[in-house]
Design a protein around this motif. Sequence first.
Motif, PDB file in Angstrom:
ATOM      1  N   LEU A 103       0.817  -1.206   0.000  1.00  0.00           N
ATOM      2  CA  LEU A 103       0.000   0.000   0.000  1.00  0.00           C
ATOM      3  C   LEU A 103       0.854   1.260   0.000  1.00  0.00           C
ATOM      4  CD1 LEU A 103      -2.831  -1.021   2.497  1.00  0.00           C
ATOM      5  CD2 LEU A 103      -2.985  -0.870   0.018  1.00  0.00           C
ATOM      6  N   ASN A 104       1.941   1.264   0.770  1.00  0.00           N
ATOM      7  CA  ASN A 104       2.813   2.434   0.820  1.00  0.00           C
ATOM      8  C   ASN A 104       3.485   2.695  -0.524  1.00  0.00           C
ATOM      9  OD1 ASN A 104       2.293   3.028   3.520  1.00  0.00           O
ATOM     10  ND2 ASN A 104       3.898   1.650   4.256  1.00  0.00           N
ATOM     11  N   ALA A 105       3.947   1.620  -1.180  1.00  0.00           N
ATOM     12  CA  ALA A 105       4.598   1.785  -2.481  1.00  0.00           C
ATOM     13  C   ALA A 105       3.581   2.151  -3.560  1.00  0.00           C
ATOM     14  CB  ALA A 105       5.330   0.495  -2.855  1.00  0.00           C
ATOM     15  N   TRP A 106       2.426   1.495  -3.541  1.00  0.00           N
ATOM     16  CA  TRP A 106       1.415   1.727  -4.579  1.00  0.00           C
ATOM     17  C   TRP A 106       0.840   3.134  -4.493  1.00  0.00           C
ATOM     18  CZ3 TRP A 106       0.461   0.318  -9.104  1.00  0.00           C
ATOM     19  CH2 TRP A 106      -0.793   0.440  -9.695  1.00  0.00           C
ATOM     20  N   ARG A 107       0.831   3.715  -3.301  1.00  0.00           N
ATOM     21  CA  ARG A 107       0.333   5.080  -3.129  1.00  0.00           C
ATOM     22  C   ARG A 107       1.153   6.068  -3.946  1.00  0.00           C
ATOM     23  NH1 ARG A 107       0.674   5.254   2.167  1.00  0.00           N
ATOM     24  NH2 ARG A 107      -1.343   4.195   2.301  1.00  0.00           N
ATOM     25  N   TYR A 108       2.467   5.906  -3.958  1.00  0.00           N
ATOM     26  CA  TYR A 108       3.331   6.814  -4.713  1.00  0.00           C
ATOM     27  C   TYR A 108       3.202   6.567  -6.210  1.00  0.00           C
ATOM     28  CZ  TYR A 108       5.414   8.126  -0.257  1.00  0.00           C
ATOM     29  OH  TYR A 108       5.589   8.605   1.019  1.00  0.00           O
ATOM     30  N   VAL A 109       3.026   5.313  -6.604  1.00  0.00           N
ATOM     31  CA  VAL A 109       2.786   5.011  -8.019  1.00  0.00           C
ATOM     32  C   VAL A 109       1.480   5.658  -8.469  1.00  0.00           C
ATOM     33  CG1 VAL A 109       2.377   3.166  -9.699  1.00  0.00           C
ATOM     34  CG2 VAL A 109       4.082   2.854  -7.898  1.00  0.00           C
ATOM     35  N   GLY A 110       0.448   5.553  -7.628  1.00  0.00           N
ATOM     36  CA  GLY A 110      -0.838   6.155  -7.957  1.00  0.00           C
ATOM     37  C   GLY A 110      -0.761   7.660  -8.088  1.00  0.00           C
ATOM     38  N   ALA A 111      -0.031   8.308  -7.172  1.00  0.00           N
ATOM     39  CA  ALA A 111       0.106   9.762  -7.234  1.00  0.00           C
ATOM     40  C   ALA A 111       0.832  10.186  -8.510  1.00  0.00           C
ATOM     41  CB  ALA A 111       0.859  10.264  -6.004  1.00  0.00           C
ATOM     42  N   THR A 112       1.883   9.448  -8.873  1.00  0.00           N
ATOM     43  CA  THR A 112       2.635   9.772 -10.095  1.00  0.00           C
ATOM     44  C   THR A 112       1.751   9.612 -11.325  1.00  0.00           C
ATOM     45  OG1 THR A 112       4.681   8.996  -9.047  1.00  0.00           O
ATOM     46  CG2 THR A 112       4.687   9.220 -11.447  1.00  0.00           C
ATOM     47  N   GLY A 113       1.030   8.482 -11.402  1.00  0.00           N
ATOM     48  CA  GLY A 113       0.139   8.269 -12.534  1.00  0.00           C
ATOM     49  C   GLY A 113      -0.996   9.265 -12.589  1.00  0.00           C
ATOM     50  N   GLY A 114      -1.540   9.637 -11.420  1.00  0.00           N
ATOM     51  CA  GLY A 114      -2.606  10.631 -11.374  1.00  0.00           C
ATOM     52  C   GLY A 114      -2.148  11.984 -11.875  1.00  0.00           C
ATOM     53  N   PHE A 115      -0.937  12.401 -11.466  1.00  0.00           N
ATOM     54  CA  PHE A 115      -0.406  13.679 -11.938  1.00  0.00           C
ATOM     55  C   PHE A 115      -0.143  13.639 -13.443  1.00  0.00           C
ATOM     56  CE2 PHE A 115       1.252  14.313  -7.431  1.00  0.00           C
ATOM     57  CZ  PHE A 115       0.241  15.208  -7.122  1.00  0.00           C
TER      58      PHE A 115
END
Length: 458
Positions: A147-159
Amino acid sequence: CLTFQLACCCGTAACSLCCKCCPKIKQSTSTRFMYALYFILVTIICCVMMSTTVANEMKTHIPFYTQMCKGIQAGEMCEKLVGYSAVYKVCFGMACFFFLFFLFTIKINNSKSCRAYVHNGFWLIKLIVLAAMCSGAFFIPDQDTFLNAWRYVGATGGFLFIAIQLILLVEFAHKWNKNWTAGANHKQMWNGLLALVTLILYSIAVAALVLMALFYTRSEGCMYNKVLIGVNGGLCLFVSLVAISPCVQNRQPHSGLLQSGVISCYVMYLTFSALSSKPPETILDENNRNITICVPEFSQGLHRDENLVTGLGTTILFGCILYSCLTSTTRASSEALRGIYATAETEVARCCFCCVPDGDADAEEHVEKRGGQTVVYDEKKGTVYSYAYFHFVFFLASLYVMMTVTHWFHYESAQIEKFFTGTWSIFWIKMVSCWVCVCLYLCTLIAPLCCPTREFSV
């Protein structure tokens, strides 16, 4: 008819979607519609997972709810199937689904290839694969690290998803002006339309600026609102002056006030959206009671019916996301992101220039009438949109939905019922998006001046 429907679900045939009485549909349209339907389905599931109202209703009305939750190993009250962590896992499965198809469909230019058949058919099998991926994410070991790693991937993809939409907005503004300017060379009517639309756009932008100054500021306090409204209004004036400056006009004759009017309206929309998403400011009145300031008084009464406002607002928001996905996956849009634009000589002025279907000129009207809705195979000579780019945009949209539903960086207290209560992370994301949009537009104006030996086409 039954045979054809089975072929749609389990074979390589294009999906006919509906019954025989419905109008005919193109293969490329039906394919994109089906993937969009999968996207909507998973998005609805994510919204349900973030809703405490739905969870409470299920506990109340479903018999043997506790036993069922224990039977599927979802916790005593199905707590593993609700909250931000469940949304992260479901969106992980959907993102993986679209990313695998992105890799699978790279360099497909012919709809007759085996990979193209997989892209355009096998709908039931792909639905099962999507469900398996979304379910399989719940069995990933070491959930906290994931969850901690996927959160940063999600933020990058969202931006990145936001950035693509901003780039395409700037491209849309330039394309609109260039298309209507091309018509002005033959008919003066287009000059009149350009002037009228430009006047309307600037009237909307100025009206929005005045209304925000009236309703979102007051004589005392509201410093954030005052500064941001002033800064964004100043940016709109600045880009308008740059667009009509002699140095820019010499290098880019197609540059004008229409583009800056579009950008100004969008900047005002993002400013309003950001101010609406900001956590409320409170002060003590003369009776030592907390009162909310810097928001319109009528909006406080509107937000009392949270379920109605949340349901309507969420529907509009994700409708906009879906529209962005579908309109940004045309071949023209994918080429625009790589800096490839139509030449001025090929422009044909039209009121609805942005609604021209891809590949109409080359489409072969080969029609299948085996049963169900009539399907027009419009990709006989080649694909009319980039399959890989289509899946990549939906991959990014999956991450954007994940971050939006879970309130970006305020995920621990996120609820779908509090979707419009406002958080600082959403506020700053919208404000930064506003400034990035202005910077992108300025780059398209200034880049030809900085690199005079290079050809730029917008």
